[in-house]
Design a protein around this motif. Structure first.
Motif, mmCIF file in Angstrom:
data_model
loop_
_atom_site.group_PDB
_atom_site.id
_atom_site.type_symbol
_atom_site.label_atom_id
_atom_site.label_comp_id
_atom_site.label_asym_id
_atom_site.label_seq_id
_atom_site.Cartn_x
_atom_site.Cartn_y
_atom_site.Cartn_z
ATOM 1 N N GLY A 110 73.563 20.210 -31.192
ATOM 2 C CA GLY A 110 74.580 19.162 -31.163
ATOM 3 C C GLY A 110 75.589 19.321 -32.293
ATOM 4 N N LEU A 111 75.088 19.599 -33.488
ATOM 5 C CA LEU A 111 75.987 19.808 -34.629
ATOM 6 C C LEU A 111 76.817 21.079 -34.463
ATOM 7 C CD1 LEU A 111 73.738 18.719 -37.623
ATOM 8 C CD2 LEU A 111 75.873 17.648 -36.866
ATOM 9 N N GLU A 112 76.210 22.138 -33.943
ATOM 10 C CA GLU A 112 76.973 23.371 -33.715
ATOM 11 C C GLU A 112 78.134 23.135 -32.751
ATOM 12 O OE1 GLU A 112 74.381 26.478 -32.365
ATOM 13 O OE2 GLU A 112 73.770 27.029 -34.398
ATOM 14 N N LEU A 113 77.895 22.353 -31.707
ATOM 15 C CA LEU A 113 78.949 22.064 -30.730
ATOM 16 C C LEU A 113 80.063 21.204 -31.329
ATOM 17 C CD1 LEU A 113 76.847 21.399 -27.509
ATOM 18 C CD2 LEU A 113 78.410 23.306 -27.918
ATOM 19 N N CYS A 114 79.687 20.266 -32.185
ATOM 20 C CA CYS A 114 80.677 19.363 -32.782
ATOM 21 C C CYS A 114 81.462 20.008 -33.919
ATOM 22 C CB CYS A 114 79.993 18.102 -33.303
ATOM 23 S SG CYS A 114 79.308 17.068 -32.008
ATOM 24 N N ILE A 115 80.798 20.769 -34.755
ATOM 25 C CA ILE A 115 81.432 21.290 -35.966
ATOM 26 C C ILE A 115 82.199 22.584 -35.703
ATOM 27 C CG2 ILE A 115 80.965 22.197 -38.284
ATOM 28 C CD1 ILE A 115 78.673 20.125 -38.414
ATOM 29 N N ARG A 116 81.660 23.491 -34.926
ATOM 30 C CA ARG A 116 82.306 24.754 -34.560
ATOM 31 C C ARG A 116 82.842 25.521 -35.774
ATOM 32 N NH1 ARG A 116 82.775 26.102 -29.716
ATOM 33 N NH2 ARG A 116 84.728 27.219 -29.924
ATOM 34 N N LYS A 117 81.990 25.745 -36.735
ATOM 35 C CA LYS A 117 82.335 26.501 -37.940
ATOM 36 C C LYS A 117 82.228 27.992 -37.653
ATOM 37 C CE LYS A 117 80.837 27.068 -42.739
ATOM 38 N NZ LYS A 117 80.181 28.359 -42.795
ATOM 39 N N ASP A 118 83.211 28.764 -38.114
ATOM 40 C CA ASP A 118 83.197 30.211 -37.917
ATOM 41 C C ASP A 118 82.115 30.869 -38.769
ATOM 42 O OD1 ASP A 118 85.308 30.182 -36.134
ATOM 43 O OD2 ASP A 118 86.820 30.458 -37.697
ATOM 44 N N ARG A 119 81.492 31.891 -38.201
ATOM 45 C CA ARG A 119 80.519 32.681 -38.966
ATOM 46 C C ARG A 119 81.264 33.518 -40.002
ATOM 47 N NH1 ARG A 119 75.351 33.279 -36.933
ATOM 48 N NH2 ARG A 119 75.021 32.585 -34.797
ATOM 49 N N PRO A 120 80.611 33.824 -41.113
ATOM 50 C CA PRO A 120 81.252 34.669 -42.126
ATOM 51 C C PRO A 120 81.637 36.065 -41.611
ATOM 52 C CG PRO A 120 79.361 33.563 -43.072
ATOM 53 C CD PRO A 120 79.343 33.270 -41.599
ATOM 54 N N ASP A 121 80.875 36.601 -40.641
ATOM 55 C CA ASP A 121 81.202 37.920 -40.104
ATOM 56 C C ASP A 121 82.169 37.862 -38.919
ATOM 57 O OD1 ASP A 121 79.581 37.000 -38.066
ATOM 58 O OD2 ASP A 121 78.157 38.655 -38.163
ATOM 59 N N GLY A 122 82.620 36.654 -38.558
ATOM 60 C CA GLY A 122 83.603 36.492 -37.503
ATOM 61 C C GLY A 122 83.087 36.661 -36.090
ATOM 62 N N THR A 123 81.790 36.542 -35.854
ATOM 63 C CA THR A 123 81.233 36.786 -34.519
ATOM 64 C C THR A 123 81.041 35.518 -33.691
ATOM 65 O OG1 THR A 123 78.978 36.711 -35.385
ATOM 66 C CG2 THR A 123 80.023 38.886 -35.226
ATOM 67 N N GLY A 124 81.519 34.394 -34.126
ATOM 68 C CA GLY A 124 81.369 33.185 -33.319
ATOM 69 C C GLY A 124 81.756 31.932 -34.061
ATOM 70 N N HIS A 125 81.676 30.814 -33.338
ATOM 71 C CA HIS A 125 82.054 29.509 -33.887
ATOM 72 C C HIS A 125 80.847 28.576 -33.992
ATOM 73 C CE1 HIS A 125 86.151 30.762 -33.199
ATOM 74 N NE2 HIS A 125 85.901 30.939 -31.915
ATOM 75 N N HIS A 126 79.694 29.118 -34.269
ATOM 76 C CA HIS A 126 78.494 28.286 -34.332
ATOM 77 C C HIS A 126 77.646 28.636 -35.561
ATOM 78 C CE1 HIS A 126 78.049 31.659 -31.519
ATOM 79 N NE2 HIS A 126 76.875 31.841 -32.098
ATOM 80 N N ALA A 127 78.294 28.583 -36.705
ATOM 81 C CA ALA A 127 77.592 28.955 -37.935
ATOM 82 C C ALA A 127 76.800 27.801 -38.528
ATOM 83 C CB ALA A 127 78.578 29.474 -38.975
ATOM 84 N N PHE A 128 77.341 26.582 -38.444
ATOM 85 C CA PHE A 128 76.663 25.453 -39.079
ATOM 86 C C PHE A 128 76.050 24.553 -38.029
ATOM 87 C CE2 PHE A 128 76.156 21.243 -40.807
ATOM 88 C CZ PHE A 128 75.571 21.497 -42.023
#
Length: 182
Positions: free
Chosen positions: A71-89
């Motif tokens: 749920g938090l990954e879907l709401c926050i959509r933080k980029d990964r440090p390596d740039g491979t997605g929007h579900h880092a946090f």
């Protein structure tokens, strides 16, 4: 039971030794597998102890952990440090690992919890080392995993016998005597 605990310790030692010299890709794949080890151990110990109440608690804590995490990954959509997605946090790997570790610690004591926390800490470190997450991501995942298990898990009492009986102490003193054997 000792066999499962020894397996957990051996897995940590092997993973640590193999990955200190391995590539980041090898470390990432190792954390992919090791994140499941505390939960798998928790499941195995609960089954071996015929602890159906513990299995329910593990199921509830794991389901809550995953629901909060995704749920938090879907709401926050933080980029990964390596740039491979929007579900880092938060870090799902870390959340799952700390959920199992906290369950083991709270349900079956430090003898199970400490080795599991070593595995979970290794997973968190590995996720940061391979640039899949930063420290905030793994701290968030650890908090969600540990918090979920902490809410639902109660200590295992095993074979505890409780006896309560009425007692008299002299002519006018009455009370109860309790005996707990474990």
């Amino acid at each position: 039971m000792k066999a499962i605990r020894q397996f957990l310790i051996i897995a940590v030692v092997l993973a640590t030794n193999l990955n200190l010299c391995a590539s980041d890709d090898g470390l990432r794949h190792t954390t992919d597998v090791l994140c499941l080890l505390p939960d798998a151990t928790a499941l195995g110990v609960s089954i071996a102890k015929h602890d159906t109440e513990g299995l329910k608690q593990l199921g509830l804590s794991t389901a809550t952990c995953l629901a909060l995490n995704y749920g938090l990954e879907l709401c926050i959509r933080k980029d990964r440090p390596d740039g491979t997605g929007h579900h880092a946090f938060p870090s799902t790997h870390t959340a799952v690992a700390f959920n199992g570790s906290t369950y083991l610690m709270k349900r079956y004591s430090w003898k199970w919890g400490v080795p599991a926390y070593v595995v979970s800490s290794f997973v968190a470190w590995g996720r940061v080392k391979t640039d899949r997450h930063d420290w905030w991501d793994v701290l968030g995942g650890a908090a969600i995993g540990a918090g979920s298990a902490f809410i639902f898990t109660r200590p295992f009492m095993g074979n505890v016998d409780v006896a309560i009986s009425p007692t008299t102490f002299g002519d006018r003193a009455y009370g109860l005597t309790a005996k707990i054997q474990f």
